[in-house]
Design a protein around this motif. Structure first.
Motif, PDB file in Angstrom:
ATOM      1  N   PRO A   1     -13.234  19.448  -8.150  1.00 28.27           N
ATOM      2  CA  PRO A   1     -14.253  18.795  -6.756  1.00 28.27           C
ATOM      3  C   PRO A   1     -12.968  17.788  -6.897  1.00 28.27           C
ATOM      4  CG  PRO A   1     -16.362  18.769  -7.587  1.00 28.27           C
ATOM      5  CD  PRO A   1     -15.116  19.458  -8.714  1.00 28.27           C
ATOM      6  N   THR A   2     -13.082  17.643  -5.251  1.00 26.51           N
ATOM      7  CA  THR A   2     -11.779  16.138  -5.609  1.00 26.51           C
ATOM      8  C   THR A   2     -12.344  14.953  -5.686  1.00 26.51           C
ATOM      9  OG1 THR A   2     -10.177  17.636  -4.225  1.00 26.51           O
ATOM     10  CG2 THR A   2      -9.905  14.711  -3.704  1.00 26.51           C
ATOM     11  N   ALA A   3     -11.789  14.376  -7.148  1.00 27.11           N
ATOM     12  CA  ALA A   3     -11.863  12.614  -6.868  1.00 27.11           C
ATOM     13  C   ALA A   3     -10.902  11.737  -6.595  1.00 27.11           C
ATOM     14  CB  ALA A   3     -12.543  12.438  -8.465  1.00 27.11           C
ATOM     15  N   VAL A   4     -10.256  10.934  -5.597  1.00 24.99           N
ATOM     16  CA  VAL A   4     -10.157  10.231  -4.957  1.00 24.99           C
ATOM     17  C   VAL A   4      -9.906   8.514  -5.619  1.00 24.99           C
ATOM     18  CG1 VAL A   4      -8.466   8.794  -3.364  1.00 24.99           C
ATOM     19  CG2 VAL A   4      -9.429  11.912  -2.827  1.00 24.99           C
ATOM     20  N   ILE A   5      -8.989   8.271  -6.929  1.00 24.60           N
ATOM     21  CA  ILE A   5      -9.053   7.222  -7.024  1.00 24.60           C
ATOM     22  C   ILE A   5      -7.905   6.462  -6.860  1.00 24.60           C
ATOM     23  CG2 ILE A   5      -9.261   6.266  -9.954  1.00 24.60           C
ATOM     24  CD1 ILE A   5     -11.091   9.037  -9.979  1.00 24.60           C
ATOM     25  N   ALA A   6      -9.150   5.020  -7.077  1.00 24.23           N
ATOM     26  CA  ALA A   6      -7.862   3.481  -5.940  1.00 24.23           C
ATOM     27  C   ALA A   6      -7.568   3.717  -4.419  1.00 24.23           C
ATOM     28  CB  ALA A   6      -7.194   3.078  -7.337  1.00 24.23           C
ATOM     29  N   HIS A   7      -8.599   3.967  -4.118  1.00 23.77           N
ATOM     30  CA  HIS A   7      -7.895   3.937  -2.677  1.00 23.77           C
ATOM     31  C   HIS A   7      -8.183   3.289  -1.263  1.00 23.77           C
ATOM     32  CE1 HIS A   7      -6.762   7.338   1.081  1.00 23.77           C
ATOM     33  NE2 HIS A   7      -4.988   6.710   0.427  1.00 23.77           N
ATOM     34  N   GLY A   8      -8.063   1.795  -1.607  1.00 21.35           N
ATOM     35  CA  GLY A   8      -8.257   1.402  -0.669  1.00 21.35           C
ATOM     36  C   GLY A   8      -7.169   0.183   0.113  1.00 21.35           C
ATOM     37  N   ALA A   9      -7.036  -0.718   0.456  1.00 23.29           N
ATOM     38  CA  ALA A   9      -5.472  -1.408   0.772  1.00 23.29           C
ATOM     39  C   ALA A   9      -5.095  -0.871  -0.345  1.00 23.29           C
ATOM     40  CB  ALA A   9      -5.938  -2.773   1.734  1.00 23.29           C
ATOM     41  N   ASN A  10      -5.118  -1.731  -1.114  1.00 25.72           N
ATOM     42  CA  ASN A  10      -4.479  -1.657  -2.265  1.00 25.72           C
ATOM     43  C   ASN A  10      -5.012  -1.934  -3.564  1.00 25.72           C
ATOM     44  OD1 ASN A  10      -4.576  -4.581  -1.371  1.00 25.72           O
ATOM     45  ND2 ASN A  10      -3.171  -5.481  -2.973  1.00 25.72           N
ATOM     46  N   PRO A  11      -5.118  -1.041  -4.440  1.00 30.99           N
ATOM     47  CA  PRO A  11      -4.831   0.384  -4.450  1.00 30.99           C
ATOM     48  C   PRO A  11      -4.659   1.095  -3.604  1.00 30.99           C
ATOM     49  CG  PRO A  11      -5.813   0.344  -6.098  1.00 30.99           C
ATOM     50  CD  PRO A  11      -6.269  -1.237  -5.418  1.00 30.99           C
ATOM     51  N   GLY A  12      -3.986   1.608  -3.437  1.00 24.67           N
ATOM     52  CA  GLY A  12      -4.106   2.934  -1.925  1.00 24.67           C
ATOM     53  C   GLY A  12      -3.491   2.862  -0.738  1.00 24.67           C
ATOM     54  N   LEU A  13      -3.558   2.652   0.439  1.00 26.83           N
ATOM     55  CA  LEU A  13      -2.636   2.146   1.680  1.00 26.83           C
ATOM     56  C   LEU A  13      -1.294   2.102   1.209  1.00 26.83           C
ATOM     57  CD1 LEU A  13      -2.094   2.603   4.378  1.00 26.83           C
ATOM     58  CD2 LEU A  13      -3.017  -0.005   4.287  1.00 26.83           C
ATOM     59  N   VAL A  14      -1.412   1.235   0.562  1.00 27.30           N
ATOM     60  CA  VAL A  14       0.284   0.798   0.147  1.00 27.30           C
ATOM     61  C   VAL A  14       0.973   1.452  -0.662  1.00 27.30           C
ATOM     62  CG1 VAL A  14      -0.136  -1.949   0.098  1.00 27.30           C
ATOM     63  CG2 VAL A  14      -0.668  -0.488  -1.953  1.00 27.30           C
ATOM     64  N   SER A  15       0.929   2.723  -1.283  1.00 24.66           N
ATOM     65  CA  SER A  15       1.248   3.708  -1.792  1.00 24.66           C
ATOM     66  C   SER A  15       1.871   4.448  -0.683  1.00 24.66           C
ATOM     67  CB  SER A  15       0.160   4.343  -2.624  1.00 24.66           C
ATOM     68  OG  SER A  15       0.167   3.555  -4.008  1.00 24.66           O
ATOM     69  N   HIS A  16       1.030   4.550   0.115  1.00 24.36           N
ATOM     70  CA  HIS A  16       1.535   5.482   1.113  1.00 24.36           C
ATOM     71  C   HIS A  16       2.504   4.377   1.897  1.00 24.36           C
ATOM     72  CE1 HIS A  16      -1.664   7.804   0.213  1.00 24.36           C
ATOM     73  NE2 HIS A  16      -2.567   7.329   0.962  1.00 24.36           N
ATOM     74  N   PHE A  17       2.293   3.365   2.493  1.00 27.98           N
ATOM     75  CA  PHE A  17       3.481   2.063   3.031  1.00 27.98           C
ATOM     76  C   PHE A  17       4.756   2.730   2.297  1.00 27.98           C
ATOM     77  CE2 PHE A  17       0.592  -1.158   4.437  1.00 27.98           C
ATOM     78  CZ  PHE A  17       0.495  -0.396   5.743  1.00 27.98           C
ATOM     79  N   THR A  18       4.664   2.997   0.944  1.00 32.36           N
ATOM     80  CA  THR A  18       5.752   2.323   0.119  1.00 32.36           C
ATOM     81  C   THR A  18       7.360   4.103   0.224  1.00 32.36           C
ATOM     82  OG1 THR A  18       4.838   1.015  -1.794  1.00 32.36           O
ATOM     83  CG2 THR A  18       6.437   2.673  -2.395  1.00 32.36           C
ATOM     84  N   LYS A  19       6.460   4.692   0.179  1.00 28.70           N
ATOM     85  CA  LYS A  19       6.586   6.267   1.062  1.00 28.70           C
ATOM     86  C   LYS A  19       7.634   6.572   2.660  1.00 28.70           C
ATOM     87  CE  LYS A  19       3.967   9.273  -2.339  1.00 28.70           C
ATOM     88  NZ  LYS A  19       3.384  10.317  -2.560  1.00 28.70           N
ATOM     89  N   GLN A  20       6.371   5.656   3.169  1.00 30.99           N
ATOM     90  CA  GLN A  20       7.421   5.945   4.487  1.00 30.99           C
ATOM     91  C   GLN A  20       8.523   4.890   4.454  1.00 30.99           C
ATOM     92  OE1 GLN A  20       6.490   7.496   7.842  1.00 30.99           O
ATOM     93  NE2 GLN A  20       8.415   6.611   7.792  1.00 30.99           N
TER      94      GLN A  20
END
Length: 476
Positions: free
Chosen positions: A154-173
């Protein structure tokens, strides 16, 4: 557009949800969960050491609230009967070991999410542990050992708030935006290696998570009080850990107090000093240049690791990555007082939400070294818009709550991914869910470098041949 999307219900959830911790993020994300996930209040249980002022909220919604501190001795007893296959554990606590909760969820067949990797009490500050073992690098390495054991679970999402998390998606964009604007033709990368190749091709050497919080309370900070816009316990814990950063291949030498870890992926270094006392030069569009603090965060290591390119054991490319954070001005005064007490936190805390009268949280990623110099991409959310978007939030907390929501939704849409970090998730899907709660999301180019306007009053020994060396950013 934002208001229409923000009303969207993404899915129906039939299982039980257990939320551990009910501070600023727990209270802020609960209305978003109820709005966007088809879940009834009777399906939710909140377990927290204290209500942090949120008990009326659970009573208003009719949600069970259990006031209990989870410990190494009692967490299984408290949670085992409340988790089964298809249920969801939302961990927003401090000092409850993330790895222990992930293992329990995998045993029970339950989903999991957290906003950072937490240890049991003492994991940050036990003087018997080496500086290396008190780092986020060490916590991440312990978590990564669970990945092969629970592959396909089952999926366990690790460290996914603003940062860490959202900023990784910002970086790819941001990488895709820079490619578009510099004439580099590329499809959206589908693999870790392809993202690393794109970052190297663009010439990205440094990534700052550059954040400036300008929210203001009219109530002055008092002596013996720590004031902040988000978890004070979490902030002081992180600030008491060593300053850490992903260490780029363009760097010529370690800082004088820098050291490499003797285990793990090798993507990061640490400084023999707390992040709460370590400043760095950085830049955001509205604030301009400023001094931020290198508070350790998981994304500093995970992003550097994710974009690493190797030829066998040889590292061909890696950017330097770290947080560069200027909290609200009252938090700065609180940090100064705490540092003067040898990092002993003040006895009184004041989390400012409703009393904020103005200000914003400008949170984004600053990618440097490419053809156009520096590019910042992120959220410029102010307190006035925040209050139109969601209750129980300020501009800082909602930037965390939105990716907690998107991480829950992504996990339910991808139920068998095992242990995953933000860098391994679908960035476009997560941004789609988060955007309605982020205010203006902008990209800005700048000719700023850490050498700009330097040396006028006091001469410095700097490597002017390459402005993107860490020595050129560091203040002390």
């Amino acid at each position: 557009m934002a208001k229409t999307v923000a009303r969207k219900k993404y899915l129906d959830f039939k299982g039980r949800m257990v939320m551990i911790g009910f501070g600023s993020i727990g209270q802020g994300v609960l209305p978003l969960i109820l709005k966007h996930i088809g879940i009834k209040p009777r399906q939710i249980t909140v377990i927290a050491e204290d209500d942090r002022g949120g008990l009326p909220e659970t009573e208003r919604y009719g949600i069970e609230f259990i006031q209990k501190r989870l410990t190494k001795a009692n967490y299984r007893q408290m949670l085992a009967g409340r988790l089964a296959k298809g249920d969801f554990l939302v961990n927003l606590s401090v000092e409850v070991a993330s790895t222990a909760l992930v293992e329990l969820c995998q045993e029970k067949g339950a989903f999991y999410i957290d906003t950072c990797i937490e240890p049991w009490p003492g994991g940050y500050t036990d003087p018997s542990l080496s500086v290396s073992l008190r780092s986020n690098y060490a916590l991440r390495e312990t978590m990564l050992k669970l990945k092969p054991r629970y592959a396909g679970g089952p999926t366990a999402v690790i460290a996914h708030g603003a940062n860490p998390g959202l900023v990784s998606h910002f970086t790819k964009q941001a990488l895709l935006n820079i490619a578009r604007d510099t004439g580099v033709k590329t499809a959206v990368p589908k693999t870790r290696e392809a993202w690393g190749r794109l970052a190297r091709r663009l010439g990205v050497k440094v990534i700052h998570v550059a954040e400036r919080d300008t929210q203001v309370s009219p109530i002055p900070k008092e002596v013996g009080e720590f004031v902040n816009t988000w978890s004070i316990d979490g902030f002081v814990s992180e600030g008491s850990q060593p300053a850490e950063m992903g260490w780029g291949t363009h760097e010529k030498a370690l800082p004088p107090d820098g050291a490499r870890h003797k285990f793990g992926c090798g993507a990061a270094i640490y400084l023999n000093r707390p992040g709460l006392l370590t400043r760095v030069r950085t830049w955001t569009p509205l604030e301009g240049p400023f001094h931020g603090f290198i508070i350790t965060h998981n994304e500093s290591i995970s992003m550097a690791d994710y974009f690493t390119l190797r030829d066998g054991a040889k590292v061909l490319y890696r950017p330097t990555v770290h947080y560069a954070y200027h909290p609200c001005d009252q938090a700065i005064m609180s940090m100064h007082e705490c540092a003067g007490k040898n990092l002993r936190q003040q006895k009184r805390q004041r989390l400012i939400v409703d009393e904020i009268v103005s200000g914003r949280d400008e949170l984004g990623v600053l990618l440097m070294g490419h053809k156009k110099g520096a590019y910042w991409y992120g959220s410029q959310l102010d307190i006035k818009e925040t209050r139109k978007l969601a209750p129980y939030n300020n501009a800082t907390s909602i930037q965390v709550c939105a990716p907690v929501l998107s991480g829950i939704i992504w996990a339910l849409e991808n139920p068998d991914r095992g242990v995953v970090e933000a860098d391994e998730m679908d960035f476009a899907r997560n941004l789609e869910i988060c955007m309605p709660y982020l205010g203006p999301v902008v990209g800005k180019y700048s000719d700023w470098t850490p050498l700009k306007d330097r040396g006028g009053l006091f001469p410095e020994k700097l490597d002017t041949r390459d402005p993107w060396q860490f020595q050129n950013f560091r203040v002390n």
